[in-house]
Motif scaffolding. Structure first.
Motif, short mmCIF file in Angstrom:
data_model
loop_
_atom_site.label_atom_id
_atom_site.label_comp_id
_atom_site.label_asym_id
_atom_site.label_seq_id
_atom_site.Cartn_x
_atom_site.Cartn_y
_atom_site.Cartn_z
N ARG A 1 0.83 -1.21 0.00
CA ARG A 1 0.00 0.00 0.00
C ARG A 1 0.86 1.26 0.00
NH1 ARG A 1 -4.89 -0.90 4.20
NH2 ARG A 1 -5.24 1.28 3.61
N GLU A 2 1.99 1.22 0.70
CA GLU A 2 2.90 2.37 0.67
C GLU A 2 3.47 2.57 -0.72
OE1 GLU A 2 4.77 3.25 5.00
OE2 GLU A 2 5.71 1.64 3.89
N GLN B 1 2.00 1.99 -3.49
CA GLN B 1 0.97 2.63 -4.30
C GLN B 1 0.90 4.12 -4.02
OE1 GLN B 1 -2.54 0.44 -3.22
NE2 GLN B 1 -1.98 -1.37 -4.39
N VAL B 2 1.14 4.50 -2.77
CA VAL B 2 1.04 5.91 -2.39
C VAL B 2 2.31 6.67 -2.74
CG1 VAL B 2 0.73 7.52 -0.47
CG2 VAL B 2 -0.58 5.38 -0.53
N LEU B 3 3.45 6.11 -2.35
CA LEU B 3 4.72 6.81 -2.56
C LEU B 3 5.24 6.65 -3.98
CD1 LEU B 3 6.46 5.89 0.82
CD2 LEU B 3 5.51 8.11 0.17
N ALA C 1 4.99 12.91 -3.54
CA ALA C 1 4.70 11.62 -2.92
C ALA C 1 4.50 11.75 -1.42
CB ALA C 1 5.84 10.65 -3.22
N ARG D 1 1.16 13.43 -0.63
CA ARG D 1 0.06 12.49 -0.88
C ARG D 1 -0.10 11.52 0.29
NH1 ARG D 1 1.34 10.95 -6.17
NH2 ARG D 1 2.77 9.37 -5.37
N TYR D 2 1.01 11.08 0.83
CA TYR D 2 0.98 10.15 1.97
C TYR D 2 0.45 10.85 3.22
CZ TYR D 2 2.72 6.00 4.51
OH TYR D 2 2.82 4.86 5.25
N THR E 1 -1.36 13.56 3.64
CA THR E 1 -2.73 14.07 3.61
C THR E 1 -3.77 13.00 3.35
OG1 THR E 1 -2.49 14.63 1.26
CG2 THR E 1 -2.01 16.37 2.87
N GLY E 2 -3.39 11.93 2.69
CA GLY E 2 -4.38 10.94 2.30
C GLY E 2 -4.36 9.63 3.05
N HIS E 3 -3.22 9.32 3.71
CA HIS E 3 -3.10 7.99 4.31
C HIS E 3 -2.38 8.02 5.67
CE1 HIS E 3 -4.34 6.32 0.41
NE2 HIS E 3 -3.60 7.27 -0.11
N LEU F 1 -1.80 4.72 7.63
CA LEU F 1 -0.71 3.82 7.27
C LEU F 1 0.57 4.18 8.02
CD1 LEU F 1 -1.10 3.33 3.41
CD2 LEU F 1 -1.89 1.87 5.27
#
Length: 204
Positions: free
Chosen positions: A70-71, A73-75, A96, A99-100, A102-104, A107
Motif C-alpha cells: 500500500r505504501e 501505491q502511495v509513494l 509523494a 500524498r501520503y 494528507t491521504g493515508h 498507514l
C-alpha cells in the motif's frame, strides 16, 4: 476500512485479513491485533485468520507485506525522476510525501507500530527491512543520477528527512499542520542543495 465479506477466494481473503490487520493496528495498536479480532472485524468465520496465518509472527509478516504494497501505491518510488535533476527530484519526493501525509495517515501509524515491534522481534526485523528496500534503492539510484559522490549516505539523509517529516505530522507536534506540497518541495530542495552543492531550488 475493510468490509464484511463472505465467500471470498483464497487470494482476496488473504488481502482482507492483511488489510484488516492494518486497520486494527491503526485503531487499537499492537495489543489490539489478534487473530480473533481480525476475524470479527472482517466478518470472517472464527479461525479463518489462524488458518491463513497460524502464528502471530505470520500475521505480523502479512501486515508488513501489505503495508509495503500500500505504501508503494502511495509513494510510487517508480515515479521518481530518472534524470537526476535536483529540482525534479525535490518535486517528485514532495508530491509523494504530501500524498501520503494528507491521504493515508493511518498507514503511518501502522508503520510505527510495526517498526517498534520489529525492534523486539529479530525475525520480524529482517522481514521489515527486506520490505523497505523497495524505497531505499530508488533513492540511492536517484542520488547517483544526481551526481552524488556518496549516494548511500545521501539517500540515508533523504530517508531521515522524510521519516522525520512523516513522524512529526502523523504522531508528533505538527500533526495538525501538515506542510503544503510547495513547503515540502522547498525543504527537500534545500536538503539536496546542501548535499550536492548545486542549485536545487529550481522546481520547474
Amino acid at each position: 476500512m475493510p468490509t464484511r465479506t463472505t465467500g471470498t477466494t483464497g487470494t482476496s481473503r488473504a488481502g482482507l485479513i492483511a488489510d484488516t490487520a492494518l486497520t486494527l493496528l491503526a485503531e487499537r495498536g499492537m495489543r489490539g491485533l489478534t487473530h480473533r479480532a481480525v476475524d470479527e472485524r472482517a466478518g470472517l468465520p472464527q479461525g479463518s485468520t489462524s488458518n491463513h496465518a497460524r502464528t502471530r509472527q505470520a500475521l505480523l509478516e502479512a501486515a508488513v507485506r501489505r503495508l509495503a504494497e500500500r505504501e508503494a501505491q502511495v509513494l510510487a518510488p517508480g515515479e521518481l525522476p530518472a534524470d537526476g535533476a535536483p529540482g525534479s527530484a525535490a518535486a517528485g519526493l514532495a508530491r509523494a510525501l504530501h500524498r501520503y501525509l494528507t491521504g493515508h495517515p493511518e498507514l503511518l501509524v501502522c508503520r510505527y507500530e510495526l517498526a517498534l515491534e520489529a525492534t523486539r522481534r529479530p525475525e520480524l526485523r529482517a522481514f521489515f527491512d527486506a520490505a523497505g528496500r523497495q524505497f531505499r534503492e530508488p533513492l540511492v539510484a536517484l542520488m547517483t543520477a544526481a551526481g552524488s559522490a556518496e549516494p548511500e549516505r545521501h539517500a540515508l539523509s533523504l530517508v531521515a528527512w522524510a521519516e522525520g517529516m512523516m513522524f512529526a505530522c502523523a504522531a508528533g507536534s505538527y500533526h495538525r499542520s501538515v506542510p503544503t506540497e510547495d513547503e515540502l518541495r522547498t525543504g527537500c530542495a534545500e536538503l539536496l542543495r546542501g548535499m550536492l552543492g548545486v542549485q536545487a531550488a529550481d522546481h520547474r
